[in-house]
Design a protein around this motif. Sequence first.
Motif, PDB file in Angstrom:
ATOM      1  N   ASP A 132       0.789  -1.200   0.052  1.00 38.62           N
ATOM      2  CA  ASP A 132      -0.085   0.086   0.024  1.00 38.62           C
ATOM      3  C   ASP A 132       1.083   1.358  -0.083  1.00 38.62           C
ATOM      4  O   ASP A 132       1.886   1.205   0.626  1.00 38.62           O
ATOM      5  CB  ASP A 132      -0.912  -0.144   1.218  1.00 38.62           C
ATOM      6  N   ASP A 134       1.165   5.635  -0.138  1.00 39.63           N
ATOM      7  CA  ASP A 134       0.564   6.933   0.006  1.00 39.63           C
ATOM      8  C   ASP A 134       0.995   7.957  -1.457  1.00 39.63           C
ATOM      9  O   ASP A 134       2.069   8.348  -1.469  1.00 39.63           O
ATOM     10  CB  ASP A 134       1.050   7.459   1.320  1.00 39.63           C
ATOM     11  N   GLU A 136       0.237  10.951  -1.853  1.00 39.39           N
ATOM     12  CA  GLU A 136       0.559  12.232  -1.421  1.00 39.39           C
ATOM     13  C   GLU A 136       2.081  12.523  -1.179  1.00 39.39           C
ATOM     14  O   GLU A 136       2.378  13.230  -1.472  1.00 39.39           O
ATOM     15  CB  GLU A 136      -0.492  12.491  -0.586  1.00 39.39           C
ATOM     16  N   LYS A 137       2.523  11.302  -0.658  1.00 37.90           N
ATOM     17  CA  LYS A 137       3.754  11.352  -0.065  1.00 37.90           C
ATOM     18  C   LYS A 137       4.743  11.378  -1.640  1.00 37.90           C
ATOM     19  O   LYS A 137       5.651  11.821  -1.417  1.00 37.90           O
ATOM     20  CB  LYS A 137       4.354  10.065   0.636  1.00 37.90           C
ATOM     21  N   ALA A 205       6.553   6.054   0.492  1.00 38.71           N
ATOM     22  CA  ALA A 205       5.079   6.056   0.474  1.00 38.71           C
ATOM     23  C   ALA A 205       4.670   4.913   0.959  1.00 38.71           C
ATOM     24  O   ALA A 205       3.507   4.712   1.398  1.00 38.71           O
ATOM     25  CB  ALA A 205       4.891   6.000  -1.125  1.00 38.71           C
TER      26      ALA A 205
END
Length: 245
Positions: A132, A134, A136-137, A205
Motif C-alpha cells: 500500500d 501513499d 500524496e507522499k 510512500a
Amino acid sequence: MRNLKLLIEYDGTNFVGWQVQPNGRSVQGEIKNAIKKIINEEVNLIGASRTDAGVHARGQVANFKCKSKISTESLKKALNSILPDDIVIHLIEEVGLDFHARYDAVEKTYRYFITRNKIAIGRNYFWFVKYDVDFEKLKKCAELIIGEHDFEIFSKKGTNVKNYICYVKKAEWQNEGGRLIFEITANRFLYGMVRGLVGAMIDVARGRFDFEIFQKILFEKFRDIEIMHAPACGLVLERVEYGNI
C-alpha cells in the motif's frame, strides 16, 4: 562524409543494455551490424543515453558518420527489414558533421511505470508494487527533487563522472487507476539515478522510512539507509531534446 541522426524505439527486455558488451545482445551492436550489412561500412554509433539492461526506449537518439550516399528513407526501410523485432528505427535524417547525440543533448525525459495489480501480459514493462502506498507522499518527494541537486547517493556504485549535479526541470507522479507513472525531465542523468529515486520514493510512500529521511538523503547525503533501486523493466527513455542542430 555524412552525419546521420536516428530516432530509435526498442524493447530492452532481452538486451544487456544499449552499449556493446561481451556478455550478450546490445541495442548498439544490433544496429551497428545491420548498418554494416547495408552500406558495407564499420561505423561508430553514438547513443544519447546508455540505457541499462532491461530498460526500454521510445525516443533514443543516435548518430553515425558514413560515406554512403544511400537516401535516409531507403536506409530506414532497409534497417527495419533486417533488424530484430525488438528494435525499430522511426526516423533517419542528415545533420551537421559536428552533431553528437550524447554531448549535444540539452535534456532527457524518462518515465517509470508501476502496476499495483499483478499482471501477466505487460509484466516486462511495469514494476509490480504489492505494498500500500501513499500517493500524496510520492508527490511530495517528487516536488522536492525539482531543481539542481547532487544525486550521487541515488546513482549506482561505479558511476564514473566528474560531478553528480543534475538539474531536474520536471518530476511528477500520475495515478491512473491501478497504475502509477513517474515522469522526470533533467539536463542529464547518472547511471541508475531514476531507478534509485523511484525506489526511494516508493519506500517513503509505503512507510519504510519517513519523508524527512528522504530529505536528508537528498540534501545531506545521508547514508545510514540503503537506497533500493526499482527494477529496470519499468523504465522507458521517452525523448531527448536538442538545441539548434
